[in-house]
Design an enzyme around this catalytic site. Sequence first.
Site, PDB file in Angstrom:
ATOM      1  N   LYS A  53      33.743  14.895 -21.863  1.00  0.00           N
ATOM      2  CA  LYS A  53      32.152  14.546 -20.997  1.00  0.00           C
ATOM      3  C   LYS A  53      31.580  12.664 -20.923  1.00  0.00           C
ATOM      4  CE  LYS A  53      28.488  16.207 -18.719  1.00  0.00           C
ATOM      5  NZ  LYS A  53      26.865  17.473 -19.082  1.00  0.00           N
ATOM      6  N   GLY A  96      18.498  18.686 -15.914  1.00  0.00           N
ATOM      7  CA  GLY A  96      16.543  19.568 -16.533  1.00  0.00           C
ATOM      8  C   GLY A  96      16.272  19.746 -15.798  1.00  0.00           C
ATOM      9  N   ALA A 143      25.189  18.629 -13.346  1.00  0.00           N
ATOM     10  CA  ALA A 143      23.411  18.148 -13.704  1.00  0.00           C
ATOM     11  C   ALA A 143      22.126  18.863 -12.497  1.00  0.00           C
ATOM     12  CB  ALA A 143      23.242  17.258 -14.013  1.00  0.00           C
ATOM     13  N   GLY A 144      20.615  19.220 -13.032  1.00  0.00           N
ATOM     14  CA  GLY A 144      19.800  19.756 -11.498  1.00  0.00           C
ATOM     15  C   GLY A 144      20.249  20.742 -11.205  1.00  0.00           C
ATOM     16  N   ASN A 146      23.497  24.568 -17.505  1.00  0.00           N
ATOM     17  CA  ASN A 146      23.292  24.653 -19.369  1.00  0.00           C
ATOM     18  C   ASN A 146      21.807  25.066 -18.950  1.00  0.00           C
ATOM     19  OD1 ASN A 146      23.150  22.947 -22.302  1.00  0.00           O
ATOM     20  ND2 ASN A 146      22.286  25.242 -22.213  1.00  0.00           N
ATOM     21  N   THR A 147      21.030  24.556 -18.709  1.00  0.00           N
ATOM     22  CA  THR A 147      19.482  24.567 -18.528  1.00  0.00           C
ATOM     23  C   THR A 147      18.732  26.107 -17.879  1.00  0.00           C
ATOM     24  OG1 THR A 147      18.880  22.624 -19.313  1.00  0.00           O
ATOM     25  CG2 THR A 147      16.648  23.747 -18.311  1.00  0.00           C
TER      26      THR A 147
END
Length: 257
Positions: free
Chosen positions: A96, A157, A184-185, A206-207
């Site tokens: 990645k 995040g 992301a996001g 992830n977050t």
Amino acid sequence: MRDFYGTTLNTMFMLGTAQYPSPHVLADAFRRSAASVATVSLRRESGRDRAGQDFWNLIRDLGVHLLPNTAGCHTVKEAVTTAHMAREVFDTKWIKLEVIGEEDTLQPDVFGLVEAARILTEDGFQVFPYTTEDLVVAGKLLDAGCEVLMPWGAPIGSGLGLNNLFGLRTLRAHFPDTALVIDAGLGLPSHAAQAMELGFDAVLLNTAVAKAGDPAAMALAFATAIQAGHLAATAGPMCPRDMATPSTPVIGKAFLK
């Protein structure tokens, strides 16, 4: 289900391994999510005194595909060097690719990204570039040898969801045969469902899971939403209309005076 460099995944969920409160919680979240891919950062590993070996053993025991990333890299040289180290540590061609260009938003440096992607592809890597929804950049990444694109939904995040629906929808339409992953996001399962409804092939986050009050439950919620969004996209959803249409037909009904 679309393949990724010749690999067909069992599910369309890619999940990160950072920020969990404990290794046990991480493992539980992955079990509940049924994620097919785990992203891992080289910075979680160390060759000195076998530091990080317990983490590495945990990740291997998950039984998923590993996607090392170049998180935190700001230059082409740094990203390429990190990718080579990751290939050696994790024994995979997948990478990645992140080349960060702006600190506040962690927006990709798309110029460096294309250059690094070309270098790594020529060296045998199978590159998953973290990019924007820009069509020109997407085309240049494909020309550089990428077979997968990972446009952001919003800053890493942030939990803002899909900030540019028009751009993402246009990207999907322009590259119908390319594997596209929203990366992301995303903050809520509904964001993931929306991404899949747009026709994307997977989501990576992830977050939103790691920082949830109950990461395992949130992982399951995202997994369910991803499946629902994919089913909706393939079922042929209705198109929006500007005017109301009665759900009960009026033809043949008696009119009483």
